[in-house]
Design a protein around this motif. Structure first.
Motif, short mmCIF file in Angstrom:
data_model
loop_
_atom_site.label_atom_id
_atom_site.label_comp_id
_atom_site.label_asym_id
_atom_site.label_seq_id
_atom_site.Cartn_x
_atom_site.Cartn_y
_atom_site.Cartn_z
N HIS A 42 44.60 23.82 33.65
CA HIS A 42 43.38 24.19 32.91
C HIS A 42 42.12 24.23 33.77
O HIS A 42 41.02 24.22 33.24
CB HIS A 42 43.18 23.27 31.70
CG HIS A 42 44.38 23.21 30.82
ND1 HIS A 42 44.85 24.32 30.15
CD2 HIS A 42 45.24 22.20 30.54
CE1 HIS A 42 45.95 23.98 29.48
NE2 HIS A 42 46.20 22.71 29.70
N ALA A 43 42.28 24.27 35.07
CA ALA A 43 41.11 24.44 35.94
C ALA A 43 40.73 25.92 35.95
O ALA A 43 41.58 26.79 36.03
CB ALA A 43 41.42 23.98 37.36
N ARG A 44 39.46 26.18 35.85
CA ARG A 44 38.97 27.55 35.87
C ARG A 44 38.87 28.06 37.30
O ARG A 44 38.81 27.28 38.25
CB ARG A 44 37.58 27.60 35.25
CG ARG A 44 37.55 27.24 33.80
CD ARG A 44 36.10 27.13 33.35
NE ARG A 44 36.04 26.91 31.93
CZ ARG A 44 35.21 27.53 31.11
NH1 ARG A 44 34.33 28.39 31.59
NH2 ARG A 44 35.22 27.29 29.84
N LEU A 45 38.81 29.37 37.43
CA LEU A 45 38.55 30.00 38.71
C LEU A 45 37.15 30.61 38.67
O LEU A 45 36.72 31.12 37.64
CB LEU A 45 39.58 31.09 39.01
CG LEU A 45 41.02 30.60 39.22
CD1 LEU A 45 41.95 31.79 39.41
CD2 LEU A 45 41.10 29.66 40.41
N LEU A 46 36.47 30.53 39.79
CA LEU A 46 35.15 31.14 39.95
C LEU A 46 35.29 32.32 40.90
O LEU A 46 35.78 32.16 42.02
CB LEU A 46 34.16 30.11 40.51
CG LEU A 46 32.69 30.55 40.63
CD1 LEU A 46 32.09 30.81 39.25
CD2 LEU A 46 31.89 29.47 41.35
N GLY A 47 34.90 33.50 40.43
CA GLY A 47 34.99 34.72 41.23
C GLY A 47 33.65 35.06 41.85
O GLY A 47 32.60 34.81 41.25
N PHE A 48 33.69 35.65 43.04
CA PHE A 48 32.49 35.98 43.80
C PHE A 48 32.46 37.45 44.18
O PHE A 48 33.47 37.99 44.63
CB PHE A 48 32.47 35.22 45.14
CG PHE A 48 32.26 33.76 45.04
CD1 PHE A 48 31.06 33.19 45.40
CD2 PHE A 48 33.28 32.93 44.61
CE1 PHE A 48 30.87 31.82 45.34
CE2 PHE A 48 33.10 31.57 44.53
CZ PHE A 48 31.90 31.01 44.89
N GLY B 84 27.18 37.72 42.93
CA GLY B 84 27.63 37.84 41.55
C GLY B 84 28.74 36.83 41.31
O GLY B 84 29.63 36.67 42.15
N LEU B 85 28.68 36.13 40.18
CA LEU B 85 29.67 35.12 39.85
C LEU B 85 30.32 35.43 38.51
O LEU B 85 29.66 35.92 37.58
CB LEU B 85 29.03 33.74 39.78
CG LEU B 85 28.38 33.22 41.06
CD1 LEU B 85 27.62 31.94 40.79
CD2 LEU B 85 29.43 33.01 42.13
N ALA C 299 38.53 37.01 32.75
CA ALA C 299 37.34 36.79 33.59
C ALA C 299 36.11 37.24 32.82
O ALA C 299 36.12 38.30 32.19
CB ALA C 299 37.45 37.59 34.89
N THR C 300 35.07 36.43 32.88
CA THR C 300 33.83 36.74 32.19
C THR C 300 32.68 36.71 33.19
O THR C 300 32.58 35.76 33.97
CB THR C 300 33.56 35.69 31.09
OG1 THR C 300 34.68 35.66 30.21
CG2 THR C 300 32.31 36.01 30.31
N PRO C 301 31.80 37.72 33.17
CA PRO C 301 30.63 37.66 34.03
C PRO C 301 29.86 36.38 33.74
O PRO C 301 29.70 36.00 32.58
CB PRO C 301 29.82 38.90 33.63
CG PRO C 301 30.81 39.82 33.01
CD PRO C 301 31.82 38.93 32.34
N ARG D 206 27.34 40.46 38.69
CA ARG D 206 28.24 39.54 37.98
C ARG D 206 29.39 40.29 37.31
O ARG D 206 30.49 39.76 37.17
CB ARG D 206 27.48 38.64 37.02
CG ARG D 206 26.75 39.32 35.91
CD ARG D 206 26.05 38.26 35.05
NE ARG D 206 25.21 38.87 34.05
CZ ARG D 206 23.88 38.94 34.11
NH1 ARG D 206 23.25 38.43 35.14
NH2 ARG D 206 23.21 39.50 33.15
N MET D 207 29.16 41.54 36.92
CA MET D 207 30.26 42.33 36.36
C MET D 207 31.27 42.71 37.45
O MET D 207 32.47 42.73 37.20
CB MET D 207 29.73 43.56 35.64
CG MET D 207 29.07 43.18 34.32
SD MET D 207 28.70 44.59 33.27
CE MET D 207 30.33 45.14 32.82
N ALA D 208 30.78 42.99 38.65
CA ALA D 208 31.69 43.26 39.77
C ALA D 208 32.50 42.01 40.10
O ALA D 208 33.70 42.09 40.39
CB ALA D 208 30.91 43.74 40.99
N ALA D 209 31.87 40.83 40.01
CA ALA D 209 32.59 39.58 40.24
C ALA D 209 33.69 39.40 39.19
O ALA D 209 34.80 38.97 39.51
CB ALA D 209 31.62 38.39 40.21
N ALA D 210 33.40 39.76 37.94
CA ALA D 210 34.40 39.66 36.88
C ALA D 210 35.54 40.65 37.13
O ALA D 210 36.71 40.32 36.89
CB ALA D 210 33.76 39.91 35.52
#
Length: 160
Positions: free
Chosen positions: A17-23, A31-32, A42-44, A138-142
């Motif tokens: 249940h650990a989330r991932l953070l996208g960059f 953007g995150l 994935a959500t912006p 942030r949308m590109a990160a998503a």
């Protein structure tokens, strides 16, 4: 400092249940995007205005702690032929430096054309130029993070 892992090895290093953070790393912004706890969507999340690296790393560490992030997915800007240019080298350096501040497993994800795809989507949605500028990073990160999540799902490594 743990070197970036192949995407296939990332799940074995994550807590349930650990989330991932996208960059999506840009020269002026970062953007995150954040995954849900099932690592399916994935959500912006936010766009950070880049300042000094230490301040950026501190802001990222605060988000990691606040949101229960267990791993990082960093968009790697490869050239269209798959080779690495100066932007990819800069991204790798950012990841190396960030690893000294945020002790989490990380992986790179090919981000070729991600911003262009998101821009095209926003234009089709009739978003104004001003609105596109506000949300594109942030949308590109998503978009990047969703690609990695879809790959993890295809590998059968997402939590139930």
């Amino acid at each position: 400092m743990v070197p970036p892992l192949p995407i296939e090895d990332l799940p074995s290093k994550l807590q349930p249940h650990a989330r991932l953070l996208g960059f999506d790393l840009g020269t002026k912004t970062i953007g995150l995007a954040l995954s849900d706890v099932t690592r399916a969507i994935a959500t912006p999340y936010e766009t950070l205005r880049r300042t000094k690296f230490t301040a950026d790393a501190k802001a990222i560490a605060e988000i990691v702690a606040k949101e229960g992030v267990g791993g990082l997915v960093i968009g790697l800007p490869l050239n269209l032929d798959g080779s690495e240019g100066p932007r990819a080298q800069s991204t790798r350096a950012f990841a190396r430096n960030l690893a000294a501040h945020v002790d989490l497993p990380m992986t790179f994800w090919d981000e070729r054309l991600s911003t262009a795809a998101v821009e095209r989507h926003l234009i089709e949605a009739d978003a104004s130029r001003k609105r596109r500028a506000e949300v594109i990073d942030r949308m590109a990160a998503a978009y990047i993070l969703q690609g990695a999540l879809d790959r993890l799902k295809a590998l059968g490594t997402t939590p139930r």
